[in-house]
Enzyme design. Structure first.
Site, PDB file in Angstrom:
ATOM      1  N   GLU A 103       0.807  -1.226   0.000  1.00  0.00           N
ATOM      2  CA  GLU A 103       0.000   0.000   0.000  1.00  0.00           C
ATOM      3  C   GLU A 103       0.844   1.282   0.000  1.00  0.00           C
ATOM      4  O   GLU A 103       0.369   2.337   0.401  1.00  0.00           O
ATOM      5  CB  GLU A 103      -0.944   0.005   1.194  1.00  0.00           C
ATOM      6  CG  GLU A 103      -2.021  -1.066   1.092  1.00  0.00           C
ATOM      7  CD  GLU A 103      -3.168  -0.785   2.044  1.00  0.00           C
ATOM      8  OE1 GLU A 103      -4.236  -0.378   1.562  1.00  0.00           O
ATOM      9  OE2 GLU A 103      -2.980  -0.960   3.264  1.00  0.00           O
ATOM     10  N   HIS A 122      -0.777   5.645   7.680  1.00  0.00           N
ATOM     11  CA  HIS A 122      -1.913   4.796   7.299  1.00  0.00           C
ATOM     12  C   HIS A 122      -2.052   3.693   8.332  1.00  0.00           C
ATOM     13  O   HIS A 122      -1.073   3.012   8.644  1.00  0.00           O
ATOM     14  CB  HIS A 122      -1.707   4.182   5.915  1.00  0.00           C
ATOM     15  CG  HIS A 122      -2.677   3.067   5.645  1.00  0.00           C
ATOM     16  ND1 HIS A 122      -4.041   3.285   5.582  1.00  0.00           N
ATOM     17  CD2 HIS A 122      -2.509   1.731   5.484  1.00  0.00           C
ATOM     18  CE1 HIS A 122      -4.660   2.128   5.368  1.00  0.00           C
ATOM     19  NE2 HIS A 122      -3.751   1.169   5.312  1.00  0.00           N
ATOM     20  N   HIS A 124      -4.988   0.817  10.587  1.00  0.00           N
ATOM     21  CA  HIS A 124      -6.282   0.143  10.745  1.00  0.00           C
ATOM     22  C   HIS A 124      -6.700   0.275  12.209  1.00  0.00           C
ATOM     23  O   HIS A 124      -7.262  -0.650  12.776  1.00  0.00           O
ATOM     24  CB  HIS A 124      -6.162  -1.337  10.359  1.00  0.00           C
ATOM     25  CG  HIS A 124      -5.414  -1.576   9.085  1.00  0.00           C
ATOM     26  ND1 HIS A 124      -4.628  -2.682   8.883  1.00  0.00           N
ATOM     27  CD2 HIS A 124      -5.330  -0.840   7.939  1.00  0.00           C
ATOM     28  CE1 HIS A 124      -4.084  -2.626   7.673  1.00  0.00           C
ATOM     29  NE2 HIS A 124      -4.481  -1.509   7.085  1.00  0.00           N
ATOM     30  N   HIS A 194     -11.701  -0.614   6.232  1.00  0.00           N
ATOM     31  CA  HIS A 194     -10.250  -0.780   6.152  1.00  0.00           C
ATOM     32  C   HIS A 194      -9.526   0.002   7.257  1.00  0.00           C
ATOM     33  O   HIS A 194      -8.873  -0.592   8.100  1.00  0.00           O
ATOM     34  CB  HIS A 194      -9.812  -0.331   4.748  1.00  0.00           C
ATOM     35  CG  HIS A 194      -8.350  -0.432   4.471  1.00  0.00           C
ATOM     36  ND1 HIS A 194      -7.813  -0.257   3.204  1.00  0.00           N
ATOM     37  CD2 HIS A 194      -7.289  -0.655   5.275  1.00  0.00           C
ATOM     38  CE1 HIS A 194      -6.501  -0.394   3.253  1.00  0.00           C
ATOM     39  NE2 HIS A 194      -6.158  -0.635   4.492  1.00  0.00           N
TER      40      HIS A 194
HETATM   41 MN    MN Z   1      -4.127  -0.908   4.996  1.00  0.00          MN
END
Ligand code: MN
Length: 263
Positions: A103, A122, A124, A194
């Site tokens: 990603e 980024h 979760h 996500h």
């Molecule tokens: Mn991710």
């Protein structure tokens, strides 16, 4: 070799990718920047934002068209030697055969779209994910520590760009650019089913925002159980965000000690 030709990922077989270096290493980034990025990985783990997954990047201090991101590994285990340089197409410069994050295009396309952004997280983080799937309950700033969220946080719907059979991951430049468009000029975007992506003008502030995005989500869920929350106004969000930005070091110094096991 292009990124597409070098990918080992496909049909959901792998969460990593092995891509050939583009072969033109630039002037190395400052060791201070690299060490700080490794520490940011540890803090984000210790504060519950990332676990085995999630990542943090910083723009290259000598090449604004490049960024630094760990190789594919759990953030808690990252050291300075694990930091890799990337271009905005997601190609590594010095991965030297090591696998890299699938990603990475999140970071690449946000840095490309937002010259003001110096760092991207980024994750979760668990309290945030529910707000990405209950669209009638958008994430909003609940207190003065999270005014950076603005009036309301945009929510990226990957089905609009990848159909209804995707793995929900941002695995190419096209999806990264779509996410960057949803983020727009905001500091945080949710990603449905996500997680989230948070940005800031410094690495320390990106870590701060990532931590308090998770805190805000927890508090907002609690408040919603009690009744109808009275959120910050746009003006309160703006004013408190500007004020708290001057206090980032206070949190960073404490988080650093805690991540280093000294508290
Ligand atoms: Mn991710």
């Amino acid at each position: 070799m292009t990124a597409a030709a070098g990918e080992t990922h496909g049909e959901g077989k792998s969460f990593t990718s092995l891509v050939a270096d583009r072969g033109d290493a630039s002037q190395p980034a400052s060791p201070v920047v690299i060490e700080e990025l490794a520490l940011a990985n540890h803090i984000l783990f210790r504060e519950g934002v990332v676990d085995g997954f999630g990542h943090v990047s910083v723009r290259h201090d000598k090449r604004p068209d490049r960024f630094l991101l760990a190789r594919n590994m759990a953030p808690a285990l990252v050291s300075a030697d694990d930091i890799v340089e990337f271009d905005f197409d997601g190609n590594p410069v010095n991965a030297k055969g090591r696998t890299i994050y699938l990603e990475r295009f999140i970071h690449a396309e946000v840095f490309r779209a937002r010259p003001d952004v110096m760092s991207v997280v980024h994750s979760h983080s668990p309290a945030v994910v529910p707000f990405s799937v209950v669209k009638s309950s958008p994430l909003r700033p609940i207190c003065h520590m999270s005014g950076f969220l603005g009036e309301e946080v945009p929510n990226f719907e990957i089905r609009d760009h990848a159909g209804d059979e995707s793995d929900l991951l941002i695995t190419n430049s096209r999806l990264g650019a779509a996410l960057a468009r949803t983020l727009g000029g905001c500091n945080c975007a949710l990603m449905r089913g996500h997680g989230s992506t948070v940005v800031a003008p410094t690495l320390k502030e990106a870590v701060f925002r990532a931590v308090y995005t998770e805190v805000n989500a927890r508090l907002q869920s609690e408040a919603l159980r009690l009744g109808t929350p009275d959120y910050l106004t746009a003006g309160e969000a703006r004013t408190s965000a500007a004020n708290i930005a001057s206090q980032i070091n206070r949190a960073w110094d404490f988080w650093r000690m805690r991540a280093e096991g000294k508290l």
